[in-house]
Motif scaffolding. Structure first.
Motif, PDB file in Angstrom:
ATOM      1  N   ASP A 147       1.011  -1.426  -0.069  1.00  0.00           N
ATOM      2  CA  ASP A 147       0.414  -0.197   0.198  1.00  0.00           C
ATOM      3  C   ASP A 147       0.660   1.941  -0.293  1.00  0.00           C
ATOM      4  O   ASP A 147       0.453   2.271  -0.670  1.00  0.00           O
ATOM      5  CB  ASP A 147      -0.796  -0.086   1.166  1.00  0.00           C
ATOM      6  N   ASP A 148       2.152   1.152   0.646  1.00  0.00           N
ATOM      7  CA  ASP A 148       3.140   2.436   0.497  1.00  0.00           C
ATOM      8  C   ASP A 148       3.944   2.284  -0.702  1.00  0.00           C
ATOM      9  O   ASP A 148       5.036   3.259  -0.527  1.00  0.00           O
ATOM     10  CB  ASP A 148       3.688   2.521   2.455  1.00  0.00           C
ATOM     11  N   GLY A 149       3.675   1.168  -1.274  1.00  0.00           N
ATOM     12  CA  GLY A 149       4.529   1.612  -2.218  1.00  0.00           C
ATOM     13  C   GLY A 149       6.150   1.170  -2.214  1.00  0.00           C
ATOM     14  O   GLY A 149       6.865   1.387  -2.943  1.00  0.00           O
ATOM     15  N   ALA A 150       6.263   0.594  -1.144  1.00  0.00           N
ATOM     16  CA  ALA A 150       7.284  -0.002  -0.345  1.00  0.00           C
ATOM     17  C   ALA A 150       8.427  -1.508  -1.461  1.00  0.00           C
ATOM     18  O   ALA A 150       9.565  -1.115  -1.759  1.00  0.00           O
ATOM     19  CB  ALA A 150       7.899  -0.501   0.623  1.00  0.00           C
ATOM     20  N   LEU A 151       6.887  -1.845  -1.736  1.00  0.00           N
ATOM     21  CA  LEU A 151       6.770  -3.280  -2.351  1.00  0.00           C
ATOM     22  C   LEU A 151       6.340  -3.319  -3.229  1.00  0.00           C
ATOM     23  O   LEU A 151       4.680  -3.193  -3.347  1.00  0.00           O
ATOM     24  CB  LEU A 151       6.620  -4.566  -1.218  1.00  0.00           C
TER      25      LEU A 151
END
Length: 177
Positions: A144-148
């Motif tokens: 959701d946060d874009g880290a993955l």
């Protein structure tokens, strides 16, 4: 030298003090301080130790692997650190450490691609994938946060299962019930 390594002829693992100093500097530069900084350095160093344990197990037990030993040793660290919920934070810290190291590289020359280790940015994503794959619900925020990356995340549960089952099979004859 800022390094840690398994020494086959001495049957030992060596961790240089300079490595923890480098980690401290890296996390400090990213804004960590006080207890948060101490925790980040500790968690990163524990993950490094487990990576070296992977090398030691491969060497001492003469385990067969299919792939680069450095990647397999990273997987050993992930295998151990996903065995309980608290230790999964160690993998997140380790992923942060590799992401920070990768962000400091301005340009890659051919030697970076010839190294036995994957690129720091790749190692970071691999650790995020393993922790996400170990518990997609708890770690959904990574996607959701874009880290993955969401495309990579789709295969992480399978990657995690494959990795953990492989280590269980490799170690089965050595584990006492």
């Amino acid at each position: 030298e800022s390094n840690a390594y398994y020494v086959p002829d001495q049957h030992s693992i060596e961790v240089c003090y300079e490595l923890s100093a480098q980690e401290r500097s890296s996390f400090s530069g990213a804004g960590d301080s006080g207890d948060s900084l101490d925790t980040a350095v500790y968690q990163s160093m524990v993950a490094t130790l487990y990576h070296e344990v992977g090398h030691a197990l491969i060497g001492e037990l003469e385990l067969k692997t299919t792939g680069r030993e450095e990647d397999v040793a990273d997987q050993m660290a992930a295998y151990i650190l996903t065995s309980d919920d608290e230790s999964k934070d160690y993998l997140l810290t380790t992923a942060d450490s590799y992401a920070l190291a990768g962000s400091r590289i301005e340009a890659l020359d051919d030697s970076a691609f010839a190294d036995a280790h994957s690129l720091d940015a790749q190692r970071s994503v691999n650790f995020l994938c393993y922790v996400y794959g170990s518990d997609e619900t708890t770690f959904q925020y990574l996607v959701d946060d874009g880290a993955l990356n969401s495309d990579r995340a789709e295969g992480c549960a399978g990657e995690y299962t494959q990795m953990s089952e492989a280590w269980e099979a490799l170690l089965a004859q050595y584990v006492r019930g």
